[in-house]
Design a protein around this motif. Structure first.
Motif, mmCIF file in Angstrom:
data_model
loop_
_atom_site.group_PDB
_atom_site.id
_atom_site.type_symbol
_atom_site.label_atom_id
_atom_site.label_comp_id
_atom_site.label_asym_id
_atom_site.label_seq_id
_atom_site.Cartn_x
_atom_site.Cartn_y
_atom_site.Cartn_z
ATOM 1 N N VAL A 377 53.221 44.524 46.241
ATOM 2 C CA VAL A 377 52.066 44.809 46.582
ATOM 3 C C VAL A 377 51.276 43.911 45.842
ATOM 4 N N LYS A 378 50.187 43.217 46.508
ATOM 5 C CA LYS A 378 49.283 42.203 45.763
ATOM 6 C C LYS A 378 47.686 42.799 45.691
ATOM 7 N N PRO A 379 47.292 43.070 44.836
ATOM 8 C CA PRO A 379 45.901 43.621 44.832
ATOM 9 C C PRO A 379 45.057 42.308 45.198
ATOM 10 N N MET A 380 43.646 42.458 45.872
ATOM 11 C CA MET A 380 42.915 41.846 46.254
ATOM 12 C C MET A 380 41.821 41.543 44.857
ATOM 13 N N PRO A 381 41.133 40.379 44.603
ATOM 14 C CA PRO A 381 40.234 40.131 43.713
ATOM 15 C C PRO A 381 38.809 41.027 44.160
ATOM 16 N N ASN A 382 38.206 41.450 43.395
ATOM 17 C CA ASN A 382 37.034 42.190 44.065
ATOM 18 C C ASN A 382 35.936 41.355 44.263
ATOM 19 N N ILE A 383 35.338 41.131 45.276
ATOM 20 C CA ILE A 383 33.995 40.747 45.694
ATOM 21 C C ILE A 383 32.836 41.505 45.942
ATOM 22 N N SER A 384 33.318 42.734 45.946
ATOM 23 C CA SER A 384 32.220 43.803 46.472
ATOM 24 C C SER A 384 31.132 43.898 45.234
ATOM 25 N N GLU A 385 30.379 44.934 45.424
ATOM 26 C CA GLU A 385 29.396 45.536 44.384
ATOM 27 C C GLU A 385 29.799 46.807 44.142
ATOM 28 N N MET A 386 30.826 47.179 44.556
ATOM 29 C CA MET A 386 31.378 48.553 44.094
ATOM 30 C C MET A 386 32.063 48.683 42.817
ATOM 31 N N ALA A 387 32.386 47.499 42.398
ATOM 32 C CA ALA A 387 33.355 47.480 41.199
ATOM 33 C C ALA A 387 32.783 46.330 40.217
ATOM 34 N N PRO A 388 33.412 46.162 39.128
ATOM 35 C CA PRO A 388 33.046 44.962 38.063
ATOM 36 C C PRO A 388 33.828 43.581 39.018
#
Length: 463
Positions: A377-388
């Motif tokens: 499982v490889k999580p994505m880096p967050n680029i949304s405004e819904m998380a830090p």
């Protein structure tokens, strides 16, 4: 023709088309134990229809009753919710309202509600104009709406990237800038001719989107459907618009189109669109000032305060519509070929469900596979405004794109992944760099420096 450097002498499945459906199918089949290659003629995934959409996760409340589209949308919706935490995919829980602005539209709400309930969306309810105003005080007065609490907003770019990334880290191969130019089926396998060399696969899944009919005709000798490209134009309002609404505003649909949507985005903006314009060109989706003015006026009519909010961006995309409304599926058992065609505006939601469907169809055609015991499982880096985001972390370093607050290390890190960007569009979709108010005016030189030698074409040629 040169030999292609491949991991397998003969793949179980070759998937043609790196849009959201192709990426989802690659993930599903890889996790199910197949040796998979995804072939994309563009320099990156989402190079065709999938790169431009309204980014909505749909419940299927208004899908045709009993249809494959409904089945796949609801299966895809459920799977997205099930995997989003482990893949670090965002969900903006907004709900949606199908708004009636006049008496004719109001008369249709009972039918829309009945269809929603018939499709299993039991929490959809009819609300009057006062309830609409209480939920959305900045909205222009309306006569009522069907409220669908489960309609939500997602990041439309990180999701398919996550699907393909999980496929690749579990053994799938991704061939970019590679076009399938012919092929033959004999002795229980396909010999495919590609612009990068020959390859072999037992099964072929056609996820070629806007060119799905042409690929089918090329490999099978005929096509069972015809793509009729449908252009959709969008406007994106500045981030200050997000405070003016929280619910997806949906129109009462017509026979031809679901109509123009007003919604927040995962990136803090508000978008309005799409239009529905028929054209012959399958590649170029151009915007025009007159249509964009119509979109702007439509948004202001719904939320008058948007008249004072600047527009950050405009864009257009093409949907792979066909001469019929439903998904165009063709299964050729004797030639081990499956087409997933005519996947229009619901494809982002339905992709995971279509992948489940495709896996079942391939098994029925004779594909024997066993699911991976412990998939990576490889999580994505967050680029949304819904998380830090990275710029909020300690020691984040230099901020390159000040409009979207993208750091230098975010841009550098995306090139050190299982599926790095292949062109400028891919880099934008992975980081948000060059996508803010200035549209790259201030940051493009530094982005070009950081991506030098890594993009095709290089930024200097793409701009």
């Amino acid at each position: 023709m040169p030999e292609l450097a491949v991991k397998s002498n003969c793949y179980d499945v070759a998937i043609v088309g790196g849009g959201v459906v192709g990426c989802a199918v690659a993930r599903r089949l890889t996790l199910d134990g197949a040796r998979v290659v995804l072939i994309e003629k563009g320099a990156d995934i989402l190079s065709g229809a999938s790169k431009a959409n309204s980014a909505l996760l749909h419940t299927g409340f208004d899908a045709p009753a009993g249809s494959l589209e409904l089945q796949c949308m609801q299966a895809g919706y459920a799977e997205y919710l099930a995997i989003r935490a482990e893949l670090n995919l965002p969900l903006l829980e907004t709900g949606g309202m199908v708004i009636a602005w006049n008496e004719e539209q109001l008369s249709k709400l009972d039918g829309i509600l009945a269809q929603a309930h018939g499709n299993g969306v039991g929490d959809a309810v009819l609300v009057d104009g006062a309830a609409v105003a209480a939920r959305e005080p900045h909205l222009a007065p309306s006569l009522g709406a069907v409220l669908v609490p489960g309609e939500h907003v997602i990041d439309p770019w990180s999701a398919p990237l996550a699907y393909l990334t999980q496929a690749v880290v579990n053994g799938a191969e991704f061939l970019r800038s590679t076009e399938v130019i012919g092929g033959r089926f004999a002795d229980d396998e396909w010999a495919l001719d590609t612009s990068s060399g020959p390859l072999r696969a037992r099964f072929v899944v056609n996820c070629a989107g806007l060119f799905g009919d042409r690929l089918e005709a090329s490999l099978l000798g005929d096509a069972h459907f015809s793509i009729k490209p449908r252009k959709g134009q969008f406007l994106v309002f500045d981030k200050m618009a997000a405070k003016l609404m929280r619910t997806i505003i949906l129109p009462v649909p017509t026979e031809r189109t679901k109509g123009v949507v007003l919604a927040r985005t995962a990136f803090g903006n508000v978008l309005v669109g799409p239009t529905a314009e028929e054209q012959d060109d399958r590649v170029h989706a151009r915007t025009d000032e007159a249509t964009l003015e119509i979109l702007h006026d439509a948004a202001v009519a719904m939320i008058p305060e948007l008249a004072d909010v600047p527009v950050n961006a405009i864009y257009a995309g093409l949907r792979p519509a066909s001469e019929q409304k439903h998904y165009r599926i063709r299964r050729e058992d004797g030639r081990q070929f499956l087409t997933l065609g005519g996947i229009r505006s619901t494809g982002l939601t339905a992709a995971l469900g279509l992948a489940q469907f495709a896996a079942g169809e391939l098994r029925a055609m004779g594909l024997e596979i066993s699911a991976l015991a412990e998939p990576v499982v490889k999580p994505m880096p967050n680029i949304s405004e819904m998380a830090p985001r990275d710029w909020q972390a300690e020691n984040h370093g230099t901020i390159i794109c000040h409009c979207e607050l993208v750091t230098e290390r975010e841009i550098a890190a995306t090139f050190d992944t299982a599926v790095p960007p292949g062109d400028l569009g891919g880099l934008k979709r992975r980081t948000r760099a060059c996508m803010g108010r200035c549209q790259g005016f201030y940051c493009s030189a530094n982005v070009a420096r950081l991506s030098e030698g890594r993009l095709d074409p290089p930024m200097a040629a793409a701009s």
